[in-house]
Design a protein around this motif. Structure first.
Motif, PDB file in Angstrom:
ATOM      1  N   PHE A  61       0.830  -1.201   0.000  1.00 54.75           N
ATOM      2  CA  PHE A  61       0.000   0.000   0.000  1.00 54.75           C
ATOM      3  C   PHE A  61       0.868   1.256   0.000  1.00 54.75           C
ATOM      4  O   PHE A  61       0.638   2.175  -0.781  1.00 54.75           O
ATOM      5  N   SER A  66      -7.660   1.003   1.134  1.00 55.51           N
ATOM      6  CA  SER A  66      -8.173   1.436  -0.163  1.00 55.51           C
ATOM      7  C   SER A  66      -8.936   2.753  -0.018  1.00 55.51           C
ATOM      8  O   SER A  66      -8.801   3.665  -0.845  1.00 55.51           O
ATOM      9  N   SER A  91      -6.426   5.524   0.387  1.00 58.25           N
ATOM     10  CA  SER A  91      -5.813   5.840  -0.903  1.00 58.25           C
ATOM     11  C   SER A  91      -6.738   6.658  -1.803  1.00 58.25           C
ATOM     12  O   SER A  91      -6.310   7.617  -2.446  1.00 58.25           O
ATOM     13  N   ARG A  92      -8.002   6.284  -1.849  1.00 61.94           N
ATOM     14  CA  ARG A  92      -8.940   6.933  -2.758  1.00 61.94           C
ATOM     15  C   ARG A  92      -9.486   8.261  -2.258  1.00 61.94           C
ATOM     16  O   ARG A  92      -9.795   9.133  -3.063  1.00 61.94           O
ATOM     17  N   LYS A 140       2.578   1.775  -3.443  1.00 66.42           N
ATOM     18  CA  LYS A 140       1.664   2.152  -4.530  1.00 66.42           C
ATOM     19  C   LYS A 140       0.999   3.503  -4.308  1.00 66.42           C
ATOM     20  O   LYS A 140       0.727   4.224  -5.254  1.00 66.42           O
ATOM     21  N   SER A 141       0.698   3.845  -3.059  1.00 64.99           N
ATOM     22  CA  SER A 141      -0.052   5.077  -2.776  1.00 64.99           C
ATOM     23  C   SER A 141       0.849   6.269  -2.492  1.00 64.99           C
ATOM     24  O   SER A 141       0.413   7.412  -2.594  1.00 64.99           O
TER      25      SER A 141
END
Length: 171
Positions: free
Chosen positions: A59, A95, A98-99, A62-63
């Motif tokens: 995480f 998630s 992140s979003r 990627k973030s």
């Protein structure tokens, strides 16, 4: 079904049955994909602690959100039978970070409190109004999974100061 269709001798019946078989095959593929998605590959040959560490590292990479694990190893071992659910809860919460959060940092903790196991995900993002109607599936998915596990979900958020998701589970 296919054998029955062939025995009927009727082309229209064969065509309809073949269409139904194709639809059933598609539904089976969809269900298998869904089930495999619920059983995280991260747990294939790892303990809960390692699976959470790997998920957190992935995480963060990627973030771009600096993410720190704070995991009680003894509790992680005790909660091993519920590893798949705990990894999925963590994945869903991260998630959402992140979003939506626009966070710089995040902490994933697993600790004991009041005789329960607690999974807590905190971020320093933009926060949100917890009283506002949620349009996405993320919080609903978290709530349903936690309820199924016999736990309690508490979400605290202050606009501009971040969000804390606290999942308390019976031991």
């Amino acid at each position: 079904l296919q054998a029955a269709a062939q025995r009927s001798g009727d082309r229209e019946v064969e065509s309809r049955v073949e269409s139904a078989v194709n639809e059933i095959d598609r539904a089976i593929r969809d269900l298998r994909n869904y089930i495999f998605g619920l059983r995280p590959g991260l747990l294939a040959d790892r303990q809960l602690r390692q699976a959470l560490d790997d998920l957190i590292a992935d995480f963060a990479e990627k973030s771009g959100v600096t993410t720190v694990p704070d995991i009680d190893d003894g509790l992680a071992a005790e909660l091993a039978p519920r590893s798949a659910d705990l990894v999925q809860l963590t994945r869903e919460a991260l998630s959402n970070v992140s979003r939506h959060a626009q966070a710089a940092t995040c902490r994933v903790s697993l600790f004991r409190e009041d005789g329960r196991g607690v999974l807590q995900i905190e971020d320093d993002g933009q926060g949100f109004d917890t009283a506002a109607t949620q349009t996405g599936q993320g919080m609903r998915n978290l709530r349903e999974r936690v309820t199924t596990m016999g736990g309690e979900l508490v979400v605290e958020s202050v606009t501009g100061e971040g969000t804390t998701i606290k999942i308390a589970l019976p031991l």
